[in-house]
Design an enzyme around this catalytic site. Structure first.
Site, PDB file in Angstrom:
ATOM      1  N   ASN A   1       0.853  -1.193   0.000  1.00 14.53           N
ATOM      2  CA  ASN A   1       0.000   0.000   0.000  1.00 14.53           C
ATOM      3  C   ASN A   1       0.895   1.252   0.000  1.00 14.53           C
ATOM      4  O   ASN A   1       1.733   1.421   0.897  1.00 14.53           O
ATOM      5  CB  ASN A   1      -0.899  -0.026   1.252  1.00 14.53           C
TER       6      ASN A   1
ATOM      7  N   ASP B   1      -0.191   4.488  -0.074  1.00 12.85           N
ATOM      8  CA  ASP B   1      -0.929   5.699   0.331  1.00 12.85           C
ATOM      9  C   ASP B   1      -0.047   6.721   1.041  1.00 12.85           C
ATOM     10  O   ASP B   1      -0.147   7.929   0.827  1.00 12.85           O
ATOM     11  CB  ASP B   1      -2.064   5.347   1.302  1.00 12.85           C
ATOM     12  N   HIS B   2       0.805   6.210   1.939  1.00  4.52           N
ATOM     13  CA  HIS B   2       1.510   7.169   2.796  1.00  4.52           C
ATOM     14  C   HIS B   2       2.760   7.759   2.169  1.00  4.52           C
ATOM     15  O   HIS B   2       3.359   8.682   2.736  1.00  4.52           O
ATOM     16  CB  HIS B   2       1.713   6.574   4.198  1.00  4.52           C
TER      17      HIS B   2
ATOM     18  N   ARG C   1       3.076  18.937   1.804  1.00  5.34           N
ATOM     19  CA  ARG C   1       3.683  20.176   1.328  1.00  5.34           C
ATOM     20  C   ARG C   1       3.140  20.631  -0.026  1.00  5.34           C
ATOM     21  O   ARG C   1       3.590  21.632  -0.568  1.00  5.34           O
ATOM     22  CB  ARG C   1       5.200  19.996   1.203  1.00  5.34           C
TER      23      ARG C   1
ATOM     24  N   HIS D   1      -5.699   3.640  -1.761  1.00  3.18           N
ATOM     25  CA  HIS D   1      -7.016   3.989  -1.232  1.00  3.18           C
ATOM     26  C   HIS D   1      -7.297   5.429  -1.644  1.00  3.18           C
ATOM     27  O   HIS D   1      -6.673   6.359  -1.126  1.00  3.18           O
ATOM     28  CB  HIS D   1      -6.991   3.837   0.294  1.00  3.18           C
TER      29      HIS D   1
ATOM     30  N   ARG E   1      -9.249   8.150  -1.051  1.00  2.00           N
ATOM     31  CA  ARG E   1     -10.234   8.591  -0.059  1.00  2.00           C
ATOM     32  C   ARG E   1     -11.086   9.737  -0.592  1.00  2.00           C
ATOM     33  O   ARG E   1     -10.616  10.542  -1.394  1.00  2.00           O
ATOM     34  CB  ARG E   1      -9.526   9.059   1.229  1.00  2.00           C
TER      35      ARG E   1
ATOM     36  N   ARG F   1      -6.939  12.864   0.975  1.00  2.00           N
ATOM     37  CA  ARG F   1      -5.841  13.276   1.883  1.00  2.00           C
ATOM     38  C   ARG F   1      -4.486  12.722   1.432  1.00  2.00           C
ATOM     39  O   ARG F   1      -3.460  13.239   1.810  1.00  2.00           O
ATOM     40  CB  ARG F   1      -6.151  12.859   3.321  1.00  2.00           C
TER      41      ARG F   1
ATOM     42  N   GLU G   1      -8.771   0.462  -3.270  1.00  2.00           N
ATOM     43  CA  GLU G   1      -9.654   0.551  -2.102  1.00  2.00           C
ATOM     44  C   GLU G   1     -10.556   1.769  -2.245  1.00  2.00           C
ATOM     45  O   GLU G   1     -10.068   2.870  -2.548  1.00  2.00           O
ATOM     46  CB  GLU G   1      -8.823   0.695  -0.820  1.00  2.00           C
TER      47      GLU G   1
ATOM     48  N   THR H   1      -8.593   3.841   8.788  1.00  2.00           N
ATOM     49  CA  THR H   1      -9.792   2.986   8.702  1.00  2.00           C
ATOM     50  C   THR H   1      -9.948   2.218  10.016  1.00  2.00           C
ATOM     51  O   THR H   1      -9.203   1.275  10.284  1.00  2.00           O
ATOM     52  CB  THR H   1      -9.661   2.014   7.506  1.00  2.00           C
TER      53      THR H   1
ATOM     54  N   GLU I   1     -11.060  -9.075   3.041  1.00  2.00           N
ATOM     55  CA  GLU I   1      -9.791  -8.715   3.685  1.00  2.00           C
ATOM     56  C   GLU I   1     -10.102  -8.476   5.147  1.00  2.00           C
ATOM     57  O   GLU I   1     -10.917  -7.610   5.488  1.00  2.00           O
ATOM     58  CB  GLU I   1      -9.181  -7.451   3.048  1.00  2.00           C
TER      59      GLU I   1
ATOM     60  N   HIS J   1      -3.831  -4.158   7.701  1.00  2.00           N
ATOM     61  CA  HIS J   1      -3.977  -2.939   8.491  1.00  2.00           C
ATOM     62  C   HIS J   1      -3.125  -3.027   9.752  1.00  2.00           C
ATOM     63  O   HIS J   1      -3.307  -3.903  10.574  1.00  2.00           O
ATOM     64  CB  HIS J   1      -5.431  -2.602   8.874  1.00  2.00           C
TER      65      HIS J   1
HETATM   66  C1  DXP Z   1      -8.367   0.412   4.235  1.00  2.00           C
HETATM   67  C2  DXP Z   1      -7.021   0.500   4.796  1.00  2.00           C
HETATM   68  O1  DXP Z   1      -6.758  -0.089   5.799  1.00  2.00           O
HETATM   69  C3  DXP Z   1      -5.972   1.267   4.070  1.00  2.00           C
HETATM   70  O2  DXP Z   1      -6.544   2.142   3.202  1.00  2.00           O
HETATM   71  C4  DXP Z   1      -4.930   1.962   4.864  1.00  2.00           C
HETATM   72  O3  DXP Z   1      -5.241   2.019   6.182  1.00  2.00           O
HETATM   73  C5  DXP Z   1      -4.562   3.325   4.305  1.00  2.00           C
HETATM   74  O4  DXP Z   1      -4.252   4.257   5.230  1.00  2.00           O
HETATM   75  P1  DXP Z   1      -5.274   5.327   5.880  1.00  2.00           P
HETATM   76  O5  DXP Z   1      -6.353   4.536   6.555  1.00  2.00           O
HETATM   77  O6  DXP Z   1      -4.410   6.040   6.833  1.00  2.00           O
HETATM   78  O7  DXP Z   1      -5.834   6.177   4.773  1.00  2.00           O
HETATM   79  N1  LIG Z   2      -5.968  -2.624   3.703  1.00  2.00           N
HETATM   80  C1  LIG Z   2      -4.855  -2.412   4.551  1.00  2.00           C
HETATM   81  C2  LIG Z   2      -3.766  -1.747   3.827  1.00  2.00           C
HETATM   82  O1  LIG Z   2      -3.821  -1.585   2.635  1.00  2.00           O
HETATM   83  C3  LIG Z   2      -2.553  -1.297   4.538  1.00  2.00           C
HETATM   84  O2  LIG Z   2      -2.805  -0.770   5.801  1.00  2.00           O
HETATM   85  P1  LIG Z   2      -1.586  -0.130   6.637  1.00  2.00           P
HETATM   86  O3  LIG Z   2      -0.444  -1.128   6.601  1.00  2.00           O
HETATM   87  O4  LIG Z   2      -1.201   1.131   5.975  1.00  2.00           O
HETATM   88  O5  LIG Z   2      -2.134   0.044   8.016  1.00  2.00           O
END
Ligand code: DXP
Ligand SMILES: NCC(=O)COP(=O)(O)O
Length: 247
Positions: free
Chosen positions: A12, A14-15, A23, A48, A50, A54, A75, A106, A156, A196
């Site tokens: 994942n 996302d971060h 920034r 994900h 959102r 974010r 997601e 989440t 999941e 997660h």
């Molecule tokens: C659904 C889930 O668990 C992921 O999307 C993950 O947690 C992404 O990070 P955030 O929940 O911080 O958006």
């Molecule tokens: N669905 C969980 C995911 O994609 C990753 O979650 P996390 O490791 O960022 O908490």
């Protein structure tokens, strides 16, 4: 029912986008992270998108769709806006997740049992575009059985409570809940993924559960990547889960 020791790692990203959004810069680019993750052994890339944007943006998803060598796990919340976007990009996998604007992350699983008709309609609609739909749920028999009834091929299991557990008893109880959830899902004929809050220090016990198909991991990988690089962080996690799954 699959009981093989093969286990997949969904990375994942996302971060990576969280840092960029902090920034409003063009870097770090989650697309580059995805390509590095694939080179380091990721079996798939999870994003994900959102509602509040974010972290991941539409631009990221569109680019990833073109460049990924593996497969995208998209997601999304169950909203009309997201349904339309998913129909446009047709990801290989879609995971329906609960979403609220105020949450830090989440916090729990999707309440499938409490809204079967709505989730069934979403699963049917998204299955028509060729995506494998999974439902992000708590390891709860009621939710797992409802997931099968609404026609999702995969679930999941939310591992957040296990990851947050502090005492040995709590950890053991939460792990047992996940084990029971995996077995229940397999008995219902579902593909069972989990994720997660999984981290280098807590992932092995989950990876060792027989029958888990894939672990989705993000936050811990991005954090570790600051010190060892993204490829190194992914390769380390992949080695850890493969070794744990072999035992
Ligand atoms: C659904 C889930 O668990 C992921 O999307 C993950 O947690 C992404 O990070 P955030 O929940 O911080 O958006
Ligand atoms: N669905 C969980 C995911 O994609 C990753 O979650 P996390 O490791 O960022 O908490």
């Amino acid at each position: 029912m699959t009981t093989s020791n093969r286990i997949l790692l969904g990375v994942n990203i996302d971060h990576v986008a969280t840092l960029r959004q902090a920034r409003g810069t063009r870097y770090p680019d989650p697309v580059k992270a995805a390509l590095d993750a694939e080179e380091a052994g990721a079996d798939g890339i999870t994003v994900h998108l959102r509602e509040d944007r974010r972290h991941i943006q539409e631009r990221d998803v569109l680019l990833l769709k073109d460049v990924l060598q593996t497969r995208m796990n998209f997601e999304m919340g169950v909203t009309e806006e997201m349904m339309v976007f998913a129909e446009r990009i047709r990801p290989a996998h879609i995971c329906l997740v609960p979403e609220t604007r105020q949450e830090l992350t989440t916090e729990g699983g999707l309440d499938v049992a409490g809204q079967e008709a709505r989730i069934k309609a979403a699963v049917e609609r998204l299955s028509k575009i060729g995506s494998e739909v999974s439902l992000f749920i708590d390891a709860d028999e009621r939710q797992i059985q409802a997931s099968r009834r609404v026609g999702a091929p995969a679930i999941e299991l939310h591992t957040g409570r296990y990851a947050d557990a502090t005492t040995p008893t709590e950890v053991a109880d939460e792990l047992q809940r996940i084990i029971d959830g995996v077995n229940c899902g397999l008995n219902e004929g579902l593909i069972v993924n989990a994720g997660h809050g999984l981290h280098y220090h807590n992932v092995e016990a989950v990876a060792a559960i027989k029958g888990i198909n894939e672990l989705n991991i993000g936050h811990a990988l991005v954090a570790h990547a600051l010190f060892v690089g993204f490829k190194g962080a992914v390769a380390e996690m992949k080695a850890l889960i493969l070794a744990a799954a072999k035992h």
